[in-house]
Motif scaffolding. Structure first.
Motif, PDB file in Angstrom:
ATOM      1  N   TYR A  61     -29.850  34.745  -6.843  1.00 16.68           N
ATOM      2  CA  TYR A  61     -28.428  34.919  -6.552  1.00 16.68           C
ATOM      3  C   TYR A  61     -28.285  34.892  -5.038  1.00 16.68           C
ATOM      4  N   LEU A  62     -28.289  33.677  -4.492  1.00 16.38           N
ATOM      5  CA  LEU A  62     -28.345  33.510  -3.044  1.00 16.38           C
ATOM      6  C   LEU A  62     -27.227  32.600  -2.567  1.00 16.38           C
ATOM      7  N   PRO A  63     -26.797  32.804  -1.321  1.00 20.06           N
ATOM      8  CA  PRO A  63     -25.855  31.846  -0.738  1.00 20.06           C
ATOM      9  C   PRO A  63     -26.591  30.553  -0.390  1.00 20.06           C
ATOM     10  N   MET A  64     -25.886  29.616   0.195  1.00 23.21           N
ATOM     11  CA  MET A  64     -26.472  28.303   0.513  1.00 23.21           C
ATOM     12  C   MET A  64     -27.313  28.373   1.789  1.00 23.21           C
ATOM     13  N   ILE A  65     -28.460  29.019   1.672  1.00 22.69           N
ATOM     14  CA  ILE A  65     -29.390  29.116   2.798  1.00 22.69           C
ATOM     15  C   ILE A  65     -30.721  28.499   2.355  1.00 22.69           C
ATOM     16  N   PRO A  66     -31.573  28.103   3.297  1.00 21.85           N
ATOM     17  CA  PRO A  66     -32.817  27.406   2.913  1.00 21.85           C
ATOM     18  C   PRO A  66     -33.672  28.187   1.918  1.00 21.85           C
ATOM     19  N   GLU A  67     -33.573  29.515   1.953  1.00 25.44           N
ATOM     20  CA  GLU A  67     -34.376  30.317   1.019  1.00 25.44           C
ATOM     21  C   GLU A  67     -34.041  29.998  -0.433  1.00 25.44           C
ATOM     22  N   LEU A  68     -32.847  29.489  -0.673  1.00 23.42           N
ATOM     23  CA  LEU A  68     -32.459  29.184  -2.054  1.00 23.42           C
ATOM     24  C   LEU A  68     -33.342  28.077  -2.642  1.00 23.42           C
ATOM     25  N   PRO A  69     -33.362  26.865  -2.051  1.00 21.21           N
ATOM     26  CA  PRO A  69     -34.308  25.877  -2.586  1.00 21.21           C
ATOM     27  C   PRO A  69     -35.762  26.333  -2.488  1.00 21.21           C
TER      28      PRO A  69
ATOM     29  N   TRP B  64     -21.923  34.012   4.111  1.00 17.62           N
ATOM     30  CA  TRP B  64     -20.723  33.654   4.867  1.00 17.62           C
ATOM     31  C   TRP B  64     -19.816  32.773   4.039  1.00 17.62           C
ATOM     32  N   ARG B  65     -18.544  33.115   4.022  1.00 17.80           N
ATOM     33  CA  ARG B  65     -17.562  32.271   3.340  1.00 17.80           C
ATOM     34  C   ARG B  65     -16.240  32.381   4.075  1.00 17.80           C
ATOM     35  N   ARG B  66     -15.829  31.264   4.684  1.00 17.34           N
ATOM     36  CA  ARG B  66     -14.580  31.216   5.456  1.00 17.34           C
ATOM     37  C   ARG B  66     -14.542  32.298   6.520  1.00 17.34           C
ATOM     38  N   GLY B  67     -15.674  32.450   7.202  1.00 15.72           N
ATOM     39  CA  GLY B  67     -15.714  33.372   8.327  1.00 15.72           C
ATOM     40  C   GLY B  67     -15.857  34.827   7.934  1.00 15.72           C
ATOM     41  N   LYS B  68     -15.905  35.102   6.645  1.00 13.79           N
ATOM     42  CA  LYS B  68     -16.056  36.494   6.210  1.00 13.79           C
ATOM     43  C   LYS B  68     -17.388  36.652   5.484  1.00 13.79           C
ATOM     44  N   VAL B  69     -17.858  37.917   5.485  1.00 12.20           N
ATOM     45  CA  VAL B  69     -19.111  38.192   4.784  1.00 12.20           C
ATOM     46  C   VAL B  69     -18.813  38.567   3.331  1.00 12.20           C
ATOM     47  N   VAL B  70     -19.470  37.881   2.412  1.00 13.47           N
ATOM     48  CA  VAL B  70     -19.383  38.277   1.005  1.00 13.47           C
ATOM     49  C   VAL B  70     -20.540  39.249   0.767  1.00 13.47           C
ATOM     50  N   GLN B  71     -20.212  40.447   0.283  1.00 13.31           N
ATOM     51  CA  GLN B  71     -21.231  41.493   0.144  1.00 13.31           C
ATOM     52  C   GLN B  71     -22.037  41.306  -1.143  1.00 13.31           C
ATOM     53  N   LEU B  72     -22.979  40.408  -1.071  1.00 12.28           N
ATOM     54  CA  LEU B  72     -23.731  40.063  -2.285  1.00 12.28           C
ATOM     55  C   LEU B  72     -24.547  41.231  -2.831  1.00 12.28           C
TER      56      LEU B  72
ATOM     57  N   ARG C 191     -29.404  37.746   5.784  1.00  6.45           N
ATOM     58  CA  ARG C 191     -28.627  36.594   6.241  1.00  6.45           C
ATOM     59  C   ARG C 191     -27.537  37.024   7.222  1.00  6.45           C
ATOM     60  N   THR C 192     -26.752  38.037   6.845  1.00  2.00           N
ATOM     61  CA  THR C 192     -25.614  38.394   7.691  1.00  2.00           C
ATOM     62  C   THR C 192     -25.898  39.619   8.550  1.00  2.00           C
ATOM     63  N   GLY C 193     -26.966  40.349   8.226  1.00  2.00           N
ATOM     64  CA  GLY C 193     -27.268  41.565   8.961  1.00  2.00           C
ATOM     65  C   GLY C 193     -26.395  42.742   8.552  1.00  2.00           C
ATOM     66  N   SER C 194     -25.657  42.622   7.469  1.00  2.00           N
ATOM     67  CA  SER C 194     -24.804  43.736   7.034  1.00  2.00           C
ATOM     68  C   SER C 194     -25.667  44.900   6.558  1.00  2.00           C
ATOM     69  N   GLU C 195     -25.094  46.089   6.686  1.00  2.00           N
ATOM     70  CA  GLU C 195     -25.738  47.294   6.151  1.00  2.00           C
ATOM     71  C   GLU C 195     -25.780  47.189   4.632  1.00  2.00           C
ATOM     72  N   VAL C 196     -26.929  47.382   4.039  1.00  2.00           N
ATOM     73  CA  VAL C 196     -26.948  47.388   2.576  1.00  2.00           C
ATOM     74  C   VAL C 196     -27.739  48.586   2.066  1.00  2.00           C
TER      75      VAL C 196
ATOM     76  N   GLU D 139     -23.862  25.506   4.517  1.00  2.00           N
ATOM     77  CA  GLU D 139     -23.698  26.826   3.933  1.00  2.00           C
ATOM     78  C   GLU D 139     -22.294  27.144   3.416  1.00  2.00           C
ATOM     79  N   GLY D 140     -21.269  26.647   4.107  1.00  2.00           N
ATOM     80  CA  GLY D 140     -19.955  27.261   3.891  1.00  2.00           C
ATOM     81  C   GLY D 140     -18.880  26.360   3.326  1.00  2.00           C
ATOM     82  N   ALA D 141     -17.633  26.717   3.672  1.00  2.00           N
ATOM     83  CA  ALA D 141     -16.472  25.974   3.190  1.00  2.00           C
ATOM     84  C   ALA D 141     -16.334  24.676   3.984  1.00  2.00           C
ATOM     85  N   LEU D 142     -15.996  23.612   3.275  1.00  2.00           N
ATOM     86  CA  LEU D 142     -15.929  22.288   3.912  1.00  2.00           C
ATOM     87  C   LEU D 142     -14.818  22.207   4.959  1.00  2.00           C
TER      88      LEU D 142
END
Ligand code: ATP
Ligand code: MG
Length: 657
Positions: free
Chosen positions: A147-155, A199-207, A229-234, A340-343
Motif C-alpha cells: 500500500y504505497l504511493p508512486m515511489i520507486p519502492e513500489l516496483p 504527496w497528492r496535489r501538494g498535500k500529504v495523504v496520511q497513509l 516518504r514525507t517525513g510526517s510524524e507517524v 508520483e503525483g497529479a498530472l
C-alpha cells in the motif's frame, strides 16, 4: 428511425492515415489474413513468443485445457519475473542504462526531486529488499500486501516479492481503510508495506493512519514495513511496525538472493478490480503466461526500442501499472518515467513539462486525463515542445472521437500512431489495439482497432455472432497467456461471471460493435446500455455526441425509466473553462445532439455540474448517478474519488426536477 441510421453517427467511415506512416500501414484485410494464421496455429504462435523469454526450465505442455475454464499455460516450465525484469538486463550491456526516471510531485520552480535508477541500481535494490523480506521468514506462496504511493519502492517491493515467489497484492494508495482491510482480509496477507505518507496535489495523504485503521479490521497481518516518504510524524506500533531505512541498515549492500524457480502457473499476484460495478474481485494472474503476453504487447503495441523514453501515466495500483509500468517495460529493458503525483499539479501543464524535460517518446494515458486537459485548454500544451512523442495509446474507457482528434492534433501533431487499447484487469494485458510495432492498420478516431495476433475476439449475442455494424457483447474466443487463474478464494464466481453467459468463451461484460473493416468499437459496459424506444444505445455513444459540442468538456449519460419510451437519457455535463451555463445553452446542446446523433437522442434533462462521480482510476461511475436519480441506495463507493461529486448530482436534481 432504424437501428442502422442511428449507427451511422459512429465515426466508422473516417480514416486517417498520416503521411509518415503510409509505408508501415497495411490494409485491414491483410492484417486479418495474418491474424487468422495466428489463430489457426495458436499454440505454435504463443510458443514462438514465450521462447523469447528466458526460462530456467522449458515447458512440457503449452496449454493444459483439461479443466476448463481453469487453463494453465506453459506447464512444466520454470522462470522468475524478477529475474526477467532485472537480472537479465543487469547481466547485459543495459547494466548502466537508466531503467526508471522517477519524478516526485513537489515542485518549486522545477521538480524538487528527480531520481534515476539504472538496471544496476534496480538489481541492488531488489536484491536487498528480497533479502529483507526473507528475513521475515516469508516463503514461496505467502501473501503480502503493498500500500504505497508512486515511489520507486513500489516496483522494487513487487519485484522483490516476485523474486522470492511471494504472491503480492497491491492496493491503490488512494483507497480507504475499509477498502484496504477488505482486500488484505480476502488475500490473507501476512505482511504489509506502506509509507509514512504520500504527496497528492501538494498535500500529504496520511497513509500510515489509514493503515492503522485498516489493521483494526484485520487479523492476518503480523508485520508492517514503513517507507519514509514525507517525513510526517507517524505512530509506530511496537513489535509490528518498522521503518524501512532502519531495517535496511542491517542488510549488506551487496546482498544477493537467488531468484526462486517458480512454476509457470504459479500466481504472481492478486489484484482486485477497481469496483466500478460492485464488490471487488481478486483476480489471480500466473507468471509464465502473463510475462509472455507482456512481451508480445510491449513489442506489438508499444513498439518499444532501446532509445525510447516510455511513460505510462497510470498508477501502479491498477493493472495498467502492474503490466505497463512494472513488469512489461522492465521485461523489455526500457527507460521509463514514473511520476508520483497529479498530472496537473501545480499547473495544468505539469504532464507536458514531463514530456518535454525527459523527452518522452511513447505515451500511455487515459481518456479521463485527456478530457481534463481539454477542459483546461490547449494553451497549456502549445507552450511546450512535445515533438519527442512518436506514439500514443490510451486505456481505461472508450475514447470519445472528439477527445481523440483534439489530442491527436495537439500532442500527436497529426502524424503519430494513436490507439485505444482495450483490455481489463482480468486479461492481464492488452487484447485489442493498433499494433504500431507490427502491422499497423489505418487509424479511425475512437476505435480499438483489431485483436492482437493470437487473440480471438468476437461480438456476439444470444444467437451467436452478430453481423458487422450490429451491437453485441464482446467475448474472447480462445484461452490466452495472461488470462486469470481464478478469482482468489472463489472459483465458482470466476466461472459464473466470465464463462457461463457464452459457453466456451470469456465474457468481458462490455458492449461492442465490429465495423465493416473488422475494427472493434467498445461501447462501454453491457450494463450501461440504454433501451430507448426499442433501440439499444450505449451511454458512451451519447456522451461522445455531447462532447462534440464546443462548450462541453466531459459528459455522463444515464438512463431513467420513462412510461412512454421505456427509458430516457439524462445528461450531466462539465463545461469547458470560461463557458457560462444557462437555459439557452441547454436548448442548443439538445438541438446539437439531435442533429448529430438522430432524433432518438432526446435528453429528459441536461444538468450542468463541475464534477462527475468517478472511480479513483478516473472512470465515470454511472451507477452512482443512476442511484441518485432513482432515489435508491448508492451501494459500495469505496472506489469513489470524490464524495462531493455525489452531492453535486443531488443538487443538480434539486434544482431541475
Ligand atoms: P470493475 O470490473 O471492478 O467494475 P473496471 O472494469 O473498471 O472495474 P478495469 O479492469 O480496470 O476495472 O477496467 C476494464 C474495463 O475498462 C473494460 O471492461 C472496459 O469497460 C473499459 N476499458 C478499458 N480500456 C478500454 C478501451 N480502450 N476502450 C473501451 N473501454 C475500455
Ligand atoms: Mg471490469
Amino acid at each position: 428511425m432504424s437501428n442502422q441510421e442511428s449507427e451511422l453517427n459512429l465515426p466508422v467511415k473516417e480514416k486517417i492515415v498520416p503521411e509518415s506512416l503510409k509505408t508501415k500501414t497495411i490494409d485491414p484485410k491483410d492484417y486479418l489474413t495474418f491474424h487468422k494464421l495466428t489463430l489457426d496455429n495458436n499454440l505454435e504462435f504463443w510458443e514462438s513468443i514465450a521462447k523469447e523469454l528466458e526460462w530456467f526450465k522449458p515447458w512440457e505442455r503449452t496449454l493444459d485445457s483439461s479443466n476448463p475454464p481453469f487453463y494453465k499455460w506453459f506447464v512444466g516450465g520454470e522462470l522468475n519475473a524478477s529475474y526477467l525484469a532485472v537480472d537479465r538486463h543487469f547481466r547485459s550491456w543495459r547494466r548502466n542504462k537508466v531503467a526508471l526516471i522517477w519524478e516526485g510531485e513537489p515542485w518549486d520552480s522545477s521538480p524538487r526531486e528527480v531520481r534515476k535508477l539504472t538496471y544496476l541500481d534496480l538489481f541492488r535494490e531488489v536484491n536487498k529488499t528480497a533479502y529483507l523480506l526473507k528475513s521475515y521468514g516469508l516463503k514461496r506462496g505467502d501473501k503480502i500486501g503493498i500500500y504505497l504511493p508512486m515511489i520507486p519502492e513500489l516496483p522494487i517491493f513487487m519485484l522483490a516479492a516476485a523474486r522470492l515467489g511471494l504472491i503480492f497484492s497491491v492496493v491503490f494508495s488512494g483507497f480507504s481503510a475499509q477498502a484496504l482491510a477488505d482486500r488484505m482480509n480476502d488475500a490473507g496477507a501476512k505482511l504489509l508495506i506502506t509509507a509514512d505518507g504520500g504527496w497528492r496535489r501538494g498535500k500529504v495523504v496520511q497513509l500510515k493512519e489509514i493503515v492503522d485503521k485498516a489493521l483494526e479490521m484485520n487479523k492476518s497481518i503480523k508485520d508492517v514495513i514503513v517507507v519514509r516518504r514525507t517525513g510526517s510524524e507517524v505512530r509506530m506500533e511496537k513489535g509490528r511496525d518498522s521503518f524501512l531505512h532502519d531495517l535496511m541498515s542491517q542488510v549488506p549492500n551487496n546482498a544477493y538472493v537467488e531468484p526462486e524457480r517458480v512454476k509457470s502457473e504459479d500466481p504472481l499476484y492478486i489484484l482486485y478490480t477497481s469496483g466500478t460495478t460492485g464488490k471487488p474481485k481478486g483476480i489471480v494472474h500466473d507468471t509464465g503466461g502473463y510475462m509472455t503476453l507482456l512481451h508480445l504487447t510491449m513489442r506489438q503495441v508499444f513498439d518499444l526500442r532501446d532509445e525510447d523514453v516510455y511513460w505510462c501515466t497510470a498508477d501502479v495500483g491498477w493493472v495498467t501499472g502492474h503490466s505497463y509500468i512494472v513488469f512489461g517495460p522492465l521485461l523489455e529493458g526500457a527507460t521509463e518515467v514514473m511520476y508520483e503525483g497529479a498530472l496537473d499539479y501545480p499547473e495544468p501543464d505539469r504532464w507536458v513539462s514531463i514530456i518535454e524535460r525527459h523527452q518522452v517518446s511513447i505515451l500511455y494515458t487515459s481518456p479521463t486525463a485527456i478530457r481534463t486537459f481539454m477542459r483546461q485548454g490547449e494553451r497549456w500544451i502549445t507552450k511546450h515542445d512535445v515533438s519527442s512523442i512518436r506514439l500514443i495509446h490510451s486505456v481505461g474507457e472508450p475514447i470519445n472521437p472528439e477527445a481523440w482528434r483534439w489530442f491527436f492534433k495537439l500532442v500527436g501533431r497529426e502524424q503519430v500512431p494513436f490507439g485505444s487499447t482495450w483490455w481489463m484487469t482480468e486479461t492481464g494485458g492488452i487484447m485489442i489495439s493498433h499494433t504500431p510495432g507490427g502491422y499497423l492498420v489505418p487509424m479511425k478516431p475512437g476505435t480499438n482497432a483489431l485483436p492482437l495476433p493470437g487473440i480471438g475476439a468476437e461480438v456476439v449475442n444470444e444467437e451467436g455472432k452478430v453481423k458487422s455494424g450490429e451491437k453485441g457483447y464482446l467475448v474472447l474466443t480462445k484461452p490466452w497467456p495472461g488470462m486469470p487463474l481464478t478469482i482468489y478464494g472463489d472459483p465458482d464466481r470466476y466461472v459464473k461471471v466470465y464463462w457461463e453467459k457464452f459457453p466456451g468463451a470469456f465474457y468481458a461484460g462490455d458492449y461492442a460493435i465490429k465495423d465493416q473493416d473488422g475494427y472493434f468499437w467498445i461501447l462501454g459496459r453491457a450494463d450501461e446500455v440504454l433501451k430507448i424506444a426499442g433501440h439499444r444505445i450505449g451511454t458512451y455513444e451519447l456522451e461522445s455526441a455531447l462532447i462534440q459540442h464546443p462548450s462541453i468538456a466531459e459528459a455522463a449519460v444515464v438512463g431513467v425509466p420513462d412510461q412512454v419510451r421505456g427509458e430516457v437519457a439524462e445528461a450531466f455535463v462539465i463545461l469547458r473553462s470560461g463557458v457560462e451555463p444557462n437555459q439557452g445553452l441547454k436548448d442548443e446542446i439538445n438541438r446539437f445532439v439531435r442533429d448529430n446523433f438522430g432524433p432518438i437522442a432526446v435528453f429528459k434533462d441536461i444538468h450542468f455540474v463541475s464534477k462527475l462521480p468517478k472511480t479513483r482510476s478516473g472512470k465515470i461511475m454511472r451507477r452512482v448517478i443512476r442511484a441518485v436519480a432513482s432515489n435508491s441506495p448508492i451501494g459500495d463507493v469505496t472506489t469513489l474519488e470524490d464524495e462531493a461529486s455525489v452531492d453535486e448530482i443531488r443538487n443538480a436534481y434539486k434544482e431541475f426536477m
